[in-house]
Design an enzyme around this catalytic site. Structure first.
Site, PDB file in Angstrom:
ATOM      1  CE  LYS A 176      -2.901   3.124   1.633  1.00  0.00           C
ATOM      2  NZ  LYS A 176      -2.293   4.361   2.287  1.00  0.00           N
ATOM      3  CD  GLU A 179      -1.872   7.625   1.376  1.00  0.00           C
ATOM      4  OE1 GLU A 179      -0.832   7.877   2.773  1.00  0.00           O
ATOM      5  OE2 GLU A 179      -2.992   6.705   1.332  1.00  0.00           O
ATOM      6  N   GLY A 231       2.985   3.182  10.734  1.00  0.00           N
ATOM      7  CA  GLY A 231       2.600   4.574  11.067  1.00  0.00           C
ATOM      8  C   GLY A 231       2.028   4.254  11.960  1.00  0.00           C
ATOM      9  CB  SER A 232      -0.415   7.535  12.926  1.00  0.00           C
ATOM     10  OG  SER A 232      -1.280   6.927  12.351  1.00  0.00           O
ATOM     11  N   GLY A 235      -4.309   5.581  13.195  1.00  0.00           N
ATOM     12  CA  GLY A 235      -4.669   4.454  11.875  1.00  0.00           C
ATOM     13  C   GLY A 235      -3.580   2.796  12.012  1.00  0.00           C
ATOM     14  N   GLY A 236      -2.355   2.452  12.883  1.00  0.00           N
ATOM     15  CA  GLY A 236      -2.079   1.263  12.953  1.00  0.00           C
ATOM     16  C   GLY A 236      -3.119   0.193  14.201  1.00  0.00           C
ATOM     17  CD  GLU A 255       8.675   0.620  13.949  1.00  0.00           C
ATOM     18  OE1 GLU A 255       9.295   1.822  13.387  1.00  0.00           O
ATOM     19  OE2 GLU A 255       9.132   0.020  13.342  1.00  0.00           O
ATOM     20  CB  CYS A 292      10.191   4.542  14.303  1.00  0.00           C
ATOM     21  SG  CYS A 292      11.175   3.964  13.951  1.00  0.00           S
ATOM     22  CD  GLU A 377       5.910   8.531  18.016  1.00  0.00           C
ATOM     23  OE1 GLU A 377       6.801   8.391  17.345  1.00  0.00           O
ATOM     24  OE2 GLU A 377       5.382   8.020  18.074  1.00  0.00           O
TER      25      GLU A 377
END
Length: 505
Positions: A176, A179, A231-232, A235-236, A255, A292, A377
């Site tokens: 995927k 963006e 990712g965030s 979202g994760g 992660e 990260c 974070e």
């Protein structure tokens, strides 16, 4: 950690457009968002390529991985130019990242030739114990969905570590696209797919889908056997829940978020004041803080000059552009929310999405009173410095931290007794312990562990960097009393592939 929030599957597909973080203007042509049928076709093509790829020996797959690595290196200048336009990360950083990406592929090639990745274990029959002949090894799990990260357009993207480790395990991949860098993703995919076919493998070992609305359908597609995500947290977690909520739940290796605590012990603070201040600000602002492993939480003793030295360095620090307008906006919102705790603020460089570095301060009592808020974070060049006066209180606070990818301890010899206690407090909360160093920078090597307890990852027993990263995409099968001729070569008596094996006495 990294901006990557999925749009509900019902949202209408839209084009994915890259932008220059320096100017805010479009880069390249829009990439059409994938429709449902296009996601279906990408997964179906990967499924069709899976049996032949899984059937190859480790040495045969290694040759293909090395061919892809060579092709990426040969196209380095072209790829870096596209990525710099879309990310503003700079040619030196991006040139090194292409090398890191090809290096990961070569590392896995070496592991495949060593053969230990199959985990062959033999328990010969023992009639006196009533034990049958049992032989166990690992096999590819199937087609893997990979969600590219915003902050590493090469090393955690189309041909990055998740993809490389899945290929090494014998699994095709559907990526995927992120963006923030669609043109870079397409350029890499063209190089990789050509290299795959030239090396005699199927180009469909790599599929691409694009658009935020494609994420959910990709995770829930019955042809997908596992997911890798960087990712965030929001979202994760949304995708993790989709993977777990399928009629056939699948592994989701995410992660997500990490504050990466760093502890400076008293004697080190007194002896290495300027060195520590410079190292902290260098790590905090590296890549505009878009790592990260950024040191988001720093514990230092009270009554030292270190806090003043950090503030002085922070005021002279300059922040560059963030990777996207969404990431910039999230950073500005996060830093504004903590304005009352600000210790020092730097300046923003010129650029449409440039931001200023920020350092906050709280004492240990205030930190503990507001721990839920202060351990969140902030993705970017911002960090919290916590001052402590009591060593036992520090140790108790470390035991309450959320999971992180890394934990660092700065010491001199006089600190060693306390350093051992700090390491013991940090070890259950982190995936990597660092002595007298800073967390930014993750070496690509067999022993690396890039993981940690929630919310750093969804699976703390696994890593997304290092030799054991391919274990995420392997599942075991035990063969009981099978004729030698029908066993996989790795389990036959003659061991024709020469793989390392463990045999029960």
């Amino acid at each position: 950690m990294i901006e990557s929030t999925p749009t509900p599957a019902t949202a209408a597909p839209t084009a994915v457009q890259g932008y220059s973080p320096r100017t805010g203007t479009p880069v390249g042509e829009p990439l059409p968002a994938s429709t449902g049928p296009e996601v279906e076709r990408a997964v179906a093509a990967a499924q069709a390529a899976a049996p032949a790829w899984a059937a190859r020996s480790g040495a045969e797959r290694a040759e293909v991985l090395e061919a892809v690595a060579d092709a990426l290196d040969a196209a380095r200048a072209e790829l870096v130019a596209v990525a710099d336009a879309e990310t503003a990360l700079g040619e030196p950083r991006l040139t090194g990242e292409v090398g890191r990406t090809s290096g990961q592929l070569r590392m896995f090639a070496g592991l495949l030739r060593a053969g230990a990745h199959v985990g062959a274990v033999l328990s010969p029959a023992d009639p006196t114990l009533g034990r049958p002949d049992v032989r166990r090894m690992l096999h590819p799990i199937g087609v893997v969905a990979v969600f590219a990260a915003s902050n590493f357009p090469f090393a955690f993207s189309v041909a990055g570590g998740d993809t490389a480790s899945a290929w090494a395990a014998g699994c095709p991949v559907v990526v995927k696209v992120h963006e923030a860098h669609p043109a870079t993703s397409l350029a890499v995919a063209r190089v990789v797919r050509t290299a795959l076919t030239t090396a005699g493998a199927s180009a469909d070992l790599l599929g691409l889908v694009a658009g935020r609305a494609a994420g959910g359908p990709l995770v829930t597609h019955p042809g997908i056997a596992a997911v890798g995500f960087t990712g965030s947290l929001a979202g994760g977690r949304a995708l993790f829940d989709l993977a777990s909520g399928r009629p056939d739940p699948i592994p989701f290796f995410g992660e997500l978020g990490s504050v990466n605590p760093v502890v400076v012990l008293p004697a080190a603070a007194a002896e290495r004041t300027e060195d520590l201040a410079a190292g902290y600000l260098g790590s905090l602002t590296l890549g505009t803080g878009q790592f990260c492993t950024n040191p988001g939480l720093l514990f230092v003793p009270e009554d030292t000059k270190l806090l003043d030295a950090i503030a002085t360095r922070a005021r002279t620090a300059t922040g560059g552009p963030m990777l996207s307008a969404r990431i910039r906006d999230a950073y500005e919102g996060g830093t504004s929310a903590r304005a009352g705790r600000e210790l020092a603020r730097g300046t923003a460089a010129e650029g449409a999405w440039a931001v200023a570095p920020v350092v906050w301060h709280a004492d240990l009592a205030e930190f503990l009173a507001h721990a839920a808020e202060l351990t969140e974070e902030t993705f970017g060049p911002a960090g919290l410095v916590v001052t402590y006066a009591d060593e036992d209180a520090l140790l108790a606070a470390l035991g309450r931290l959320p999971g992180s990818l890394t934990g660092s301890v700065h010491t001199v010899e006089a600190d060693h007794p306390l350093a051992a206690r700090v390491a013991a407090a940090l070890r259950p909360r982190v995936g990597r312990l660092i002595h007298n160093g800073w967390p930014t920078g993750v070496a690509v090597c067999w022993a690396m562990h890039h993981g940690g307890p929630w919310p750093a990852t969804t699976a703390p027993g696994h890593t997304s960097v290092g030799g054991t990263a391919l274990e995420r995409w392997l599942v075991p099968t035990a063969y009981q009393d099978w004729p030698d001729a029908l066993l996989p070569p790795e389990l036959r008596d003659a061991n024709p592939l020469g793989v390392p094996r463990v045999t029960q006495p």
